[in-house]
Design a protein around this motif. Sequence first.
Motif, PDB file in Angstrom:
ATOM      1  N   ASP A   1       0.831  -1.205   0.000  1.00 20.55           N
ATOM      2  CA  ASP A   1       0.000   0.000   0.000  1.00 20.55           C
ATOM      3  C   ASP A   1       0.867   1.258   0.000  1.00 20.55           C
ATOM      4  OD1 ASP A   1      -2.000  -1.831   0.179  1.00 20.55           O
ATOM      5  OD2 ASP A   1      -2.963  -0.963   1.953  1.00 20.55           O
ATOM      6  N   GLU A   2       1.927   1.227   0.786  1.00 24.72           N
ATOM      7  CA  GLU A   2       2.842   2.375   0.854  1.00 24.72           C
ATOM      8  C   GLU A   2       3.527   2.615  -0.482  1.00 24.72           C
ATOM      9  OE1 GLU A   2       7.130   3.339   2.945  1.00 24.72           O
ATOM     10  OE2 GLU A   2       5.687   2.092   4.065  1.00 24.72           O
ATOM     11  N   ALA A   3       3.996   1.536  -1.105  1.00 23.65           N
ATOM     12  CA  ALA A   3       4.652   1.657  -2.411  1.00 23.65           C
ATOM     13  C   ALA A   3       3.687   2.181  -3.460  1.00 23.65           C
ATOM     14  CB  ALA A   3       5.221   0.302  -2.838  1.00 23.65           C
ATOM     15  N   ALA A   4       2.453   1.669  -3.438  1.00 28.27           N
ATOM     16  CA  ALA A   4       1.446   2.097  -4.413  1.00 28.27           C
ATOM     17  C   ALA A   4       1.124   3.577  -4.250  1.00 28.27           C
ATOM     18  CB  ALA A   4       0.183   1.256  -4.258  1.00 28.27           C
ATOM     19  N   GLU A   5       0.990   4.022  -3.012  1.00 28.74           N
ATOM     20  CA  GLU A   5       0.685   5.428  -2.754  1.00 28.74           C
ATOM     21  C   GLU A   5       1.824   6.325  -3.224  1.00 28.74           C
ATOM     22  OE1 GLU A   5      -0.395   8.421   0.992  1.00 28.74           O
ATOM     23  OE2 GLU A   5      -0.180   6.263   1.332  1.00 28.74           O
ATOM     24  N   ALA A   6       3.057   5.904  -2.979  1.00 24.94           N
ATOM     25  CA  ALA A   6       4.213   6.697  -3.403  1.00 24.94           C
ATOM     26  C   ALA A   6       4.294   6.774  -4.919  1.00 24.94           C
ATOM     27  CB  ALA A   6       5.497   6.090  -2.832  1.00 24.94           C
ATOM     28  N   LEU A   7       3.990   5.663  -5.592  1.00 27.25           N
ATOM     29  CA  LEU A   7       4.056   5.647  -7.049  1.00 27.25           C
ATOM     30  C   LEU A   7       2.944   6.501  -7.649  1.00 27.25           C
ATOM     31  CD1 LEU A   7       5.897   4.281  -9.145  1.00 27.25           C
ATOM     32  CD2 LEU A   7       4.199   2.463  -9.343  1.00 27.25           C
ATOM     33  N   ARG A   8       1.740   6.373  -7.140  1.00 22.33           N
ATOM     34  CA  ARG A   8       0.625   7.171  -7.651  1.00 22.33           C
ATOM     35  C   ARG A   8       0.842   8.658  -7.394  1.00 22.33           C
ATOM     36  NH1 ARG A   8      -3.719   4.875  -9.754  1.00 22.33           N
ATOM     37  NH2 ARG A   8      -4.309   2.743  -9.230  1.00 22.33           N
ATOM     38  N   GLY A   9       1.467   8.976  -6.271  1.00 17.45           N
ATOM     39  CA  GLY A   9       1.735  10.362  -5.927  1.00 17.45           C
ATOM     40  C   GLY A   9       2.966  10.932  -6.588  1.00 17.45           C
ATOM     41  N   ARG A  10       3.581  10.144  -7.476  1.00 18.56           N
ATOM     42  CA  ARG A  10       4.767  10.555  -8.214  1.00 18.56           C
ATOM     43  C   ARG A  10       5.903  10.982  -7.284  1.00 18.56           C
ATOM     44  NH1 ARG A  10       2.056  13.861 -13.343  1.00 18.56           N
ATOM     45  NH2 ARG A  10       0.520  12.255 -13.850  1.00 18.56           N
ATOM     46  N   ARG A  11       6.044  10.211  -6.203  1.00 18.13           N
ATOM     47  CA  ARG A  11       7.124  10.474  -5.256  1.00 18.13           C
ATOM     48  C   ARG A  11       8.256   9.469  -5.415  1.00 18.13           C
ATOM     49  NH1 ARG A  11       2.612  10.678  -2.007  1.00 18.13           N
ATOM     50  NH2 ARG A  11       3.243   8.826  -0.824  1.00 18.13           N
TER      51      ARG A  11
END
Length: 319
Positions: A284-294
């Motif tokens: 979930d953390e990885a997905a959020e970072a990827l979607r947020g372009r971080r």
Amino acid sequence: MSVRALVVDPSASAAVRLAEVPDPVPGPGQVLVDVSHASLNYGDLNDARSGRIPVGAVLGSDAAGVVARAAADGTGPAVGTRVVALAAGAFAERVAIDVGALAEVPKGLGLARAVALPVAGVAALRSLRAAGLGPGKRVLVTGASGGVGRFAVQLAARAGAHVIASVGSAARGEGLAEAGADEVLIGLAGLRRPVDVVIDSVGGPQLAAVWSLLAPGGSVQSVGWTSGEPAVFPPYATVGPAKSLTSFVIEGDVGTDLALLTELAAKGFLTVEIGWQGSWDRFDEAAEALRGRRVSGKAVLTVTSEGPRTPMPSPQGQG
């Protein structure tokens, strides 16, 4: 027997959860791979929510690990070989993979870096090839801070092109000049001269804008659509000197291209940047970072096992 895997579940926060799935049964031309690392792509996040991957099915495309059982037909790598692969359902502890979909990982290249290469590296390599890359060509790479973008910048520069990297912010552009970009732009600001090749992973309004910047005979390769926005072309934008907008998807065996990419990475000619790395329990953390372009570069998941895996006997005739 079963193995753990990341499966599609619309009720989960990132539409993905860890679950037990049946142990894979390989076909004659497949090897079984004990997966140690997986790489998360933006397309995986879309697959989990779009319905393209059925509920309960294993997600993922990029996997790296060690061959646990050789192919029954005698093709492919031997047991114990470190490999990297592009295979459907890659996010599992053990995966059955076609021998044409993988490559041996050379000495000197860690599996965590090798696993970043399949989708992003092959997409960059093949889209540049399809666009007619050559020395002196002006190549624009949009979304250049992402996985495909960083590989495309390096491969185009290595081929002798003049490379223009487009990013969303100054921070996202860090390291791209060192990777081979001759120009690093925020969006398309300052780009005046036509370009011969565009590798576009952003889509939306920017896709329409780069079309207007394409030189006669040029090619836009649409490899992604991270903007999630529609592209609206003004009237008569597609009337004029011949140029092309081409949809892109990876098809067929990728083993040869993967072997080339891993060799370049092992020799230091292709840098693999990992912007996020952690256990697949933190999906979930990885997905959020990827979607947020971080994430600059790639997000890599470490596949962790709850216990020792069952050794796999070799097929008859494989020793």
